[in-house]
Each structure stands twice: as structure tokens, then as C-alpha cells.
Design a protein around this motif. Structure first.
Motif, short mmCIF file in Angstrom:
data_model
loop_
_atom_site.label_atom_id
_atom_site.label_comp_id
_atom_site.label_asym_id
_atom_site.label_seq_id
_atom_site.Cartn_x
_atom_site.Cartn_y
_atom_site.Cartn_z
N PHE A 222 42.30 36.06 34.11
CA PHE A 222 42.00 36.75 35.37
C PHE A 222 40.61 37.36 35.32
O PHE A 222 39.82 37.24 36.27
N GLY A 227 38.11 38.18 38.40
CA GLY A 227 39.12 38.86 39.21
C GLY A 227 38.76 40.29 39.56
O GLY A 227 39.17 40.79 40.62
N ASP A 230 36.33 40.32 42.80
CA ASP A 230 36.73 39.65 44.04
C ASP A 230 37.73 40.51 44.80
O ASP A 230 38.91 40.62 44.41
N TRP A 233 41.79 39.90 45.89
CA TRP A 233 43.01 40.10 45.10
C TRP A 233 43.48 41.55 45.10
O TRP A 233 44.58 41.82 44.63
N TYR A 288 46.18 41.27 39.68
CA TYR A 288 46.47 40.09 38.87
C TYR A 288 47.56 39.26 39.54
O TYR A 288 47.46 38.03 39.63
N TRP A 291 46.22 37.30 42.40
CA TRP A 291 45.39 36.20 41.89
C TRP A 291 46.25 35.05 41.39
O TRP A 291 45.92 33.87 41.58
#
Length: 432
Positions: A222, A227, A230, A233, A288, A291
Motif C-alpha cells: 500500500f 497510498g 492518494d 483511499w 488500506y 485501496w
């Protein structure tokens, strides 16, 4: 005096001693300077926790249950957790280390005398030893808090423990939990706390739940996929917190060449890829899961996956059945100072093959902390009721730092969604 009463007294005495032995281990592992130092504004000095567990024991077991004269009425206000935020406690005129040790020892002597003399049936407070069990759990909960303080302290390592067992085999994928009702909570567990009660039927739609908690290796993927950069998410609150707090990885992680290392109780080593990720906040877990194309389980989903026995239609006490946790069931009680690799406790899995729902890491759920239908505060509102509402998220299952006495299939923990100094991880779910 009946045989059952004698056995109950013996059990209470053993549990009181186990909790105190752990408290001593955690407080004797460091010098007096470390005991009075505040290692993080999120945590109390260890010496505050030491005297606080003694003060709660005195209030409930010496004064209330035993009807005895106070040992130290003059310190009640100092050790009232609601009177002073943790960050302010070092400035209080706290008992010094030696005085705190004498105080908790004196209280314990009186408690054992009360235990020998008191009837363990009658009022709800003493029925089946409830008040003693409440104090055992309170001390063990503070022991886990002190363990978290040890994780935050700087300096040479102070605690040691053998490594956890290796995985007995790969654990991957998810299982389908069919739709239908199940019994959530308990009305029969003698030492269950008020927020676990009463037992009630809950209808749950079909869902899939991961067979294991999210691992370090999975979480590193991730991070590698940017992650943390972004906002797709992250929830609005989560993204705002990620930016304000500057989150880029789980707490205590640092780059190590092409991978990651983590500092655990003063020792830095490469993260174990197949061990559950720990020290992540709710917002990180939520991001997470998004994602990964999944979500966090609700509290009811988590408990149904952990307890419901489809073969009998009843709810078990634990994922593996009704027996108390043994060493082969779960990573509990500070036996190991880290989560075990997934698949390390096959004897603790559910019949459906869901692993490590007890021990290793507290698991975030998507549910706000609230009382169950028919909730009654007992024996005081400040244990649970004052925390009900949208500010706190429920965590379930316990961690490697949680004692078996304070961890059941019904046990509920809660914290702010930004917290990650606790031993928190998660597993994912998705709609069926």
C-alpha cells in the motif's frame, strides 16, 4: 463453605497475583528516573499507573466490598483518571516509586484479607467474584498501557521475551459468513464488563472476512503504491488527519534500504513480512481497506465471524470454542513482545478457518462505541457510558500485550480513530 466457593477464591487469588507479578515486571524493569519520567504526552508516568491500580483496588475492594477504613484517602483525587489528563500528571504531587510500592503492597494485603472473609454471592457486585474480576482486568489493562509506554520510551531495551512461534502454514484469502442472526454480547460470562452486556440477537447480512489480519508485507505494498499520497483511499477526516500529522507509514517504521525496519521496545530490525501490521490508526486501516477494494468489518460482523458456530447455531466464548485461552490458542499476555506471523496459532482458528482473532493486534472495526440494547451502567458510569458516541471506534480481539483475563470473544475496546501508540492492527471485510 462450598467446594465451588473455595475454587473461586483460589482463582481470584491467582489472578490477582498474576496481574501484580506483571505490574512488578513492568515497573522493576526500569530505574526510578524512568518510572517518574513522562515518555510521551499521550501516556502517564509509569509510577502514576502503579499507584493508580492500587488506588482503584483500595476504592472497590478495601472500602466498598470490604467496608474497611481507607488506606490513603488523601490521594484519591491524584489518581482519579478523569480529574487530570495524562499530559498533566507529571506535575502532580505523585507518590514516589518507593512510596507507591509500599502503598500497593499495603492495599493488596488488605484485599487478600477481605477475599478470605467476604461472601462471594448475594449482591451483583460480589456475585461470582465480579468486583475482584473487575479489578484484575483493570490492573491488566493498565499493564498493557504500561507496555505501550515502554514501547515509547527512549534508551536501552528494558524488556525481553522469546520470539513468537513461526507460522504453521500460509493463511490467505477470505471466508464467507452466511447471512442470518447470531447472539452478540453476553449475559452469562461472570466477569464480563457492562459494555459487553446484555446478550442480544443481531441480524447480519452475508459478508466475506479475511482469514488473517493485514500483514506488514501487504501494508508495505500500500505504501509502495503511494497510498499515503492518494486522497482517493482516505475519508475526508482521515485525509485531513494524514496531512496534519504527516503520516507516511505505521508508527515506529523507518526506511531500511529497499524495505522497512521497525523499532520494537528499543530494538530495531526489519519488519516481518507475514506478521500483522501494528501501530496503525483507524484512518490508516480504513484507507488500506479502500485501496484493497474492501472495507473494515463492523463490530457485529467481527464478533459473528469470531463466535458464531454454524453447526450448532450458538455463539462460542472464543473463536476455537468455550475453553479458556491456552498458549497454543493465541498470542496473549506479553509472552512475546510482538505479533506472531499469520498461521502461527492454527489451534485458535475458527471452524471456518479465520485465524488470530484473539491476540496479536487489536483490530479496528468501523463501528462507533455505543451501548447495546438494554445496556445498564455497572458498577459505575465512567467505565463505559461516558465514552459512548461517535468520537470513539471499537477495537476487538486483544493484542500480544493483552492478558487472557481481559480478553474474550465479547470483550470491547475503544479509542480515538487517530490513536496508534496502542497495539492496533486490522483485517478487512467485503460485502457478499
Amino acid at each position: 463453605m462450598s467446594y465451588e466457593t473455595d475454587r473461586l477464591r483460589d482463582r481470584v487469588a491467582v489472578e490477582l497475583e498474576r496481574a501484580r507479578d506483571r505490574t512488578v515486571t513492568l515497573t522493576e524493569a526500569v530505574d526510578d528516573g524512568d518510572l517518574v519520567r513522562q515518555h510521551s504526552p499521550l501516556m502517564s508516568p509509569l509510577v502514576w499507573d502503579l499507584a493508580h491500580v492500587g488506588n482503584q483496588e483500595e476504592l472497590w475492594l478495601v472500602r466498598d466490598v470490604g467496608g474497611r477504613e481507607p488506606v490513603r484517602r488523601d490521594i484519591d483525587e491524584l489518581y482519579d483518571a478523569f480529574q487530570h489528563p495524562r499530559r498533566d500528571r507529571p506535575a502532580l504531587p505523585l507518590l514516589g516509586p518507593a512510596e507507591a510500592r509500599r502503598y500497593v503492597s499495603s492495599v493488596r494485603d488488605k484485599v487478600l484479607d477481605v477475599l478470605d472473609r467476604i461472601s462471594l454471592d448475594g449482591s451483583p457486585l460480589v456475585e461470582q467474584g465480579f468486583a475482584f474480576g473487575m479489578i484484575v482486568q483493570h490492573e491488566q489493562q493498565h499493564d498493557e498501557t504500561m507496555l505501550a509506554t515502554h514501547q515509547l520510551r527512549a534508551g536501552a531495551p528494558a524488556l525481553t521475551a522469546p520470539p513468537p512461534p513461526s507460522s504453521a502454514g500460509a493463511v490467505a484469502g477470505s471466508v464467507l459468513i452466511p447471512a442470518g442472526p447470531f447472539t452478540m454480547g453476553t449475559s452469562t460470562e461472570p466477569w464480563a464488563l457492562d459494555n459487553e452486556r446484555p446478550a442480544h440477537r443481531v441480524e447480519v447480512a452475508a459478508f466475506h472476512i479475511d482469514r488473517a489480519p493485514v500483514t506488514n508485507g501487504q501494508y508495505a505494498a500500500f505504501i509502495a503504491d503511494r497510498g499515503y499520497d492518494d486522497p482517493r483511499w482516505w475519508s475526508a477526516d482521515g485525509w485531513a488527519h494524514r496531512q496534519a500529522a504527516g503520516l507516511t507509514a505505521p508508527q515506529h517504521w523507518q526506511r531500511d534500504g529497499d524495505g522497512w525496519a521497525a523499532t520494537t521496545f528499543g530494538r530495531t530490525a526489519r519488519v516481518v513480512d507475514d506478521a500483522p501490521v501494528v501501530h496503525v490508526c483507524y484512518y490508516e486501516a480504513e484507507a488500506y481497506a479502500a485501496w484493497a477494494g474492501k472495507r473494515l468489518p463492523t463490530e457485529a460482523e467481527w464478533e459473528k465471524a469470531a463466535r458464531f458456530d454454524a453447526a450448532t447455531g450458538r455463539s462460542r466464548r472464543y473463536p476455537w470454542g468455550d475453553d479458556d485461552p491456552a498458549a497454543n490458542h493465541a498470542n496473549l499476555g506479553q509472552r512475546h513482545l510482538q505479533p506472531a506471523p499469520v498461521g502461527a496459532y492454527p489451534a485458535g482458528a475458527t471452524p471456518e478457518g479465520v485465524h488470530q482473532m484473539i491476540g496479536d493486534v487489536w483490530e479496528w472495526t468501523s463501528t462507533d462505541f455505543r451501548g447495546y440494547p438494554g445496556f445498564v451502567a455497572f458498577p459505575y458510569r465512567e467505565y463505559s457510558e461516558v465514552f459512548f458516541g461517535p468520537d470513539y471506534k471499537v477495537l476487538r480481539g486483544g493484542s500480544f500485550g493483552t492478558d487472557a483475563s481481559a480478553c474474550r470473544g465479547t470483550f470491547r475496546n475503544w479509542d480515538y480513530p487517530i490513536r496508534r501508540q496502542i497495539f492496533s492492527g486490522f483485517r478487512c471485510a467485503r460485502d457478499a
